[in-house]
Scaffold this active site. Structure first.
Site, PDB file in Angstrom:
ATOM      1  N   GLY A 150       0.837  -1.207   0.000  1.00  0.00           N
ATOM      2  CA  GLY A 150       0.000   0.000   0.000  1.00  0.00           C
ATOM      3  C   GLY A 150       0.870   1.255   0.000  1.00  0.00           C
ATOM      4  CB  ILE A 151       0.806   4.317  -2.170  1.00  0.00           C
ATOM      5  CG1 ILE A 151       1.734   5.515  -2.399  1.00  0.00           C
ATOM      6  CG2 ILE A 151      -0.619   4.801  -1.974  1.00  0.00           C
ATOM      7  CD1 ILE A 151       3.067   5.194  -2.958  1.00  0.00           C
ATOM      8  CG  ASP A 152      -1.888   3.162   3.171  1.00  0.00           C
ATOM      9  OD1 ASP A 152      -1.335   2.255   2.512  1.00  0.00           O
ATOM     10  OD2 ASP A 152      -2.796   2.924   4.004  1.00  0.00           O
ATOM     11  CB  THR A 175      -9.738   0.847   7.306  1.00  0.00           C
ATOM     12  OG1 THR A 175     -10.010   2.203   7.007  1.00  0.00           O
ATOM     13  CG2 THR A 175     -10.949  -0.021   7.045  1.00  0.00           C
TER      14      THR A 175
HETATM   15  N1  LIG Z   1     -14.434  11.183  12.601  1.00  0.00           N
HETATM   16  C1  LIG Z   1     -14.138   9.919  12.308  1.00  0.00           C
HETATM   17  N2  LIG Z   1     -14.699   9.309  11.248  1.00  0.00           N
HETATM   18  C2  LIG Z   1     -14.393   8.047  10.937  1.00  0.00           C
HETATM   19  N3  LIG Z   1     -13.527   7.286  11.655  1.00  0.00           N
HETATM   20  C3  LIG Z   1     -12.962   7.826  12.720  1.00  0.00           C
HETATM   21  C4  LIG Z   1     -13.218   9.165  13.115  1.00  0.00           C
HETATM   22  N4  LIG Z   1     -12.472   9.432  14.194  1.00  0.00           N
HETATM   23  C5  LIG Z   1     -11.799   8.327  14.496  1.00  0.00           C
HETATM   24  N5  LIG Z   1     -12.095   7.329  13.630  1.00  0.00           N
HETATM   25  C6  LIG Z   1     -11.537   5.978  13.671  1.00  0.00           C
HETATM   26  O1  LIG Z   1     -10.589   5.922  12.635  1.00  0.00           O
HETATM   27  C7  LIG Z   1     -10.572   4.616  12.075  1.00  0.00           C
HETATM   28  C8  LIG Z   1     -10.140   4.727  10.646  1.00  0.00           C
HETATM   29  O2  LIG Z   1      -8.858   5.296  10.659  1.00  0.00           O
HETATM   30  P1  LIG Z   1      -8.345   6.185   9.482  1.00  0.00           P
HETATM   31  O3  LIG Z   1      -6.910   6.441   9.770  1.00  0.00           O
HETATM   32  O4  LIG Z   1      -9.228   7.344   9.257  1.00  0.00           O
HETATM   33  O5  LIG Z   1      -8.550   5.131   8.294  1.00  0.00           O
HETATM   34  P2  LIG Z   1      -8.125   5.092   6.772  1.00  0.00           P
HETATM   35  O6  LIG Z   1      -6.807   5.793   6.670  1.00  0.00           O
HETATM   36  O7  LIG Z   1      -8.045   3.641   6.528  1.00  0.00           O
HETATM   37  O8  LIG Z   1      -9.200   5.769   6.002  1.00  0.00           O
HETATM   38  C9  LIG Z   1     -11.965   4.069  12.255  1.00  0.00           C
HETATM   39  O9  LIG Z   1     -11.877   2.704  12.595  1.00  0.00           O
HETATM   40  C10 LIG Z   1     -12.554   4.869  13.418  1.00  0.00           C
HETATM   41  O10 LIG Z   1     -12.631   4.088  14.597  1.00  0.00           O
HETATM   42  C1  LIG Z   2      -3.317  -2.502   4.192  1.00  0.00           C
HETATM   43  C2  LIG Z   2      -4.231  -1.418   3.649  1.00  0.00           C
HETATM   44  C3  LIG Z   2      -5.596  -2.010   3.365  1.00  0.00           C
HETATM   45  C4  LIG Z   2      -4.352  -0.335   4.734  1.00  0.00           C
HETATM   46  O1  LIG Z   2      -5.310   0.610   4.322  1.00  0.00           O
HETATM   47  P1  LIG Z   2      -5.972   1.633   5.340  1.00  0.00           P
HETATM   48  O2  LIG Z   2      -6.326   0.917   6.584  1.00  0.00           O
HETATM   49  O3  LIG Z   2      -4.920   2.679   5.634  1.00  0.00           O
HETATM   50  O4  LIG Z   2      -7.134   2.225   4.616  1.00  0.00           O
HETATM   51  C5  LIG Z   2      -3.599  -0.745   2.392  1.00  0.00           C
HETATM   52  O5  LIG Z   2      -2.334  -0.282   2.685  1.00  0.00           O
HETATM   53  C6  LIG Z   2      -3.537  -1.713   1.233  1.00  0.00           C
HETATM   54  O6  LIG Z   2      -4.487  -1.923   0.526  1.00  0.00           O
HETATM   55  N1  LIG Z   2      -2.351  -2.350   1.058  1.00  0.00           N
HETATM   56  C7  LIG Z   2      -2.074  -3.276   0.018  1.00  0.00           C
HETATM   57  C8  LIG Z   2      -1.501  -4.542   0.533  1.00  0.00           C
HETATM   58  C9  LIG Z   2      -0.179  -4.399   1.264  1.00  0.00           C
HETATM   59  O7  LIG Z   2       0.166  -3.335   1.774  1.00  0.00           O
HETATM   60  O8  LIG Z   2       0.559  -5.396   1.318  1.00  0.00           O
HETATM   61  K   LIG Z   3      -4.147   4.735   6.697  1.00  0.00           K
END
Ligand SMILES: Nc1ncnc2c1ncn2[C@@H]1O[C@H](COP(=O)(O)OP(=O)(O)O)[C@@H](O)[C@H]1O
Ligand SMILES: CC(C)(COP(=O)(O)O)[C@@H](O)C(=O)NCCC(=O)O
Ligand SMILES: [K+]
Length: 306
Positions: A150-152, A175
């Protein structure tokens, strides 16, 4: 490197700074990290992160019903409205031709939007923004990245490594809950992925007949409990803290001097649970809410033209 965090940023100085430098508009960039739950935004003025904010995903259905011009207008507004609101400054009003945003956008300098996304459906929508660029793994100055990483995860790891030092372990409580580690040569050692705290709760609530949807507790729950709601909280929270502690301890056996950072929407609760269960472990962990934007900053500084 400019090292000014959002914590010690005051709206007054930033607004002055922002407005006085708005004429050199090419220095403005909007970074957008698309996660599986939310959109994470960062506004850069040159190398300085000015602001971060989060918004909901766009509705794929709603956007697909718009004409191309409307779509562009909608995307431009979605990206810049929070900025205009914060700084009480009309970005597009600086443009000469006050017509449709899509036309205006072609005639004036709209901040480029730099994407790092792990959600292809959402990435696709943003391609109608007039000046968009997507960061890919091959642009990152790191070794050993595997193609489906994942790029993140990669960008956050890079950001933390550069900001705090290598070796580095990043725990992203988003998530998904991810561990991603690299050695002193910026080489990915590897990591692991499990369902995040919120996802564990929602999957139990949605995929079983007998379990309710519950929210994360504010404090560490009791471990041995005699009611369904708290039993779910106990299982998820103690399961996650044990896993996190175990991954951290194992990582520290491999890299005793490593930096360890935690980020993501559930980081504060995770740290709180850890502090109550594994205080020695949590002492080594640094909370880095803007970590992914440190990664963006490095990409901007690498001299890639956007
Ligand atoms: N305002 C908000 N809206 C949605 N999720 C939130 C919020 N504040 C905290 N969270 C928490 O953040 C988690 C998701 O983390 P986040 O870093 O935003 O995810 P992603 O980078 O995967 O989109 C959720 O599981 C939730 O519990
Ligand atoms: C692991 C993840 C689902 C995390 O996503 P996030 O919870 O930040 O939305 C994302 O980085 C992704 O789809 N990765 C690809 C598979 C890997 O990193 O190996
Ligand atoms: K993330």
């Amino acid at each position: 490197m400019e090292n000014r965090s959002v914590e010690n940023f005051t709206p007054e100085t930033a607004t002055t700074n922002f407005k006085s430098r708005l004429n050199s508009k090419t220095e403005l960039k909007i970074a957008l990290a698309i996660g599986n739950s939310r959109l994470h935004w960062g506004l850069f003025l040159g190398p300085t992160l000015q602001e971060t904010w989060d918004t909901q995903h766009l509705s794929v259905d709603a956007v697909s019903q718009l004409s191309e011009d409307e779509k562009t207008e909608f995307l431009v507004q979605s990206a810049i409205a929070p900025i205009e609101q914060k700084y009480a400054q009309k970005l597009l009003s600086l443009c000469t031709n006050p017509e449709l945003a899509s036309r205006r956008a072609q005639q004036c300098v709209l901040p480029p939007l730099i994407l790092a996304s792990v959600v292809p459906e959402q990435t696709a929508l943003w391609q109608s923004y007039p000046h968009v660029h997507t960061i890919t793994l091959d642009q990152l100055p790191m070794e050993g990245l595997y193609p489906t990483l994942g790029i993140d995860r990669a960008l956050t790891l890079l950001g933390v490594g550069i900001q705090l030092g290598w070796p580095t372990l990043v725990i992203d409580a988003g998530t998904a809950l991810t561990f991603t580690g690299a050695d002193v040569n910026r080489r990915l050692v590897g990591g692991a992925i499990l369902p995040g705290l919120g996802l564990q709760l929602s999957s139990l609530g949605e995929k079983t007949a007998g379990l309710p949807l519950v929210t994360l507790p504010y404090n560490l729950p009791q471990r041995w409990v005699a009611d369904t709601e708290t039993a779910i909280k106990s299982g998820v929270v103690y399961g996650v803290v044990s896993a996190v502690n175990d991954f951290i301890q194992d990582w520290l056996r491999l890299f005793p001097n490593s930096k360890i950072a935690v980020t993501g929407g559930d980081r504060t609760l995770l740290l709180k649970y850890l502090a109550s269960t594994f205080p020695d472990t949590v002492a080594a962990v640094i909370e880095t809410p803007e970590a992914i934007f440190w990664g963006f900053r490095n990409v901007f500084q690498e001299g890639i033209e956007f």
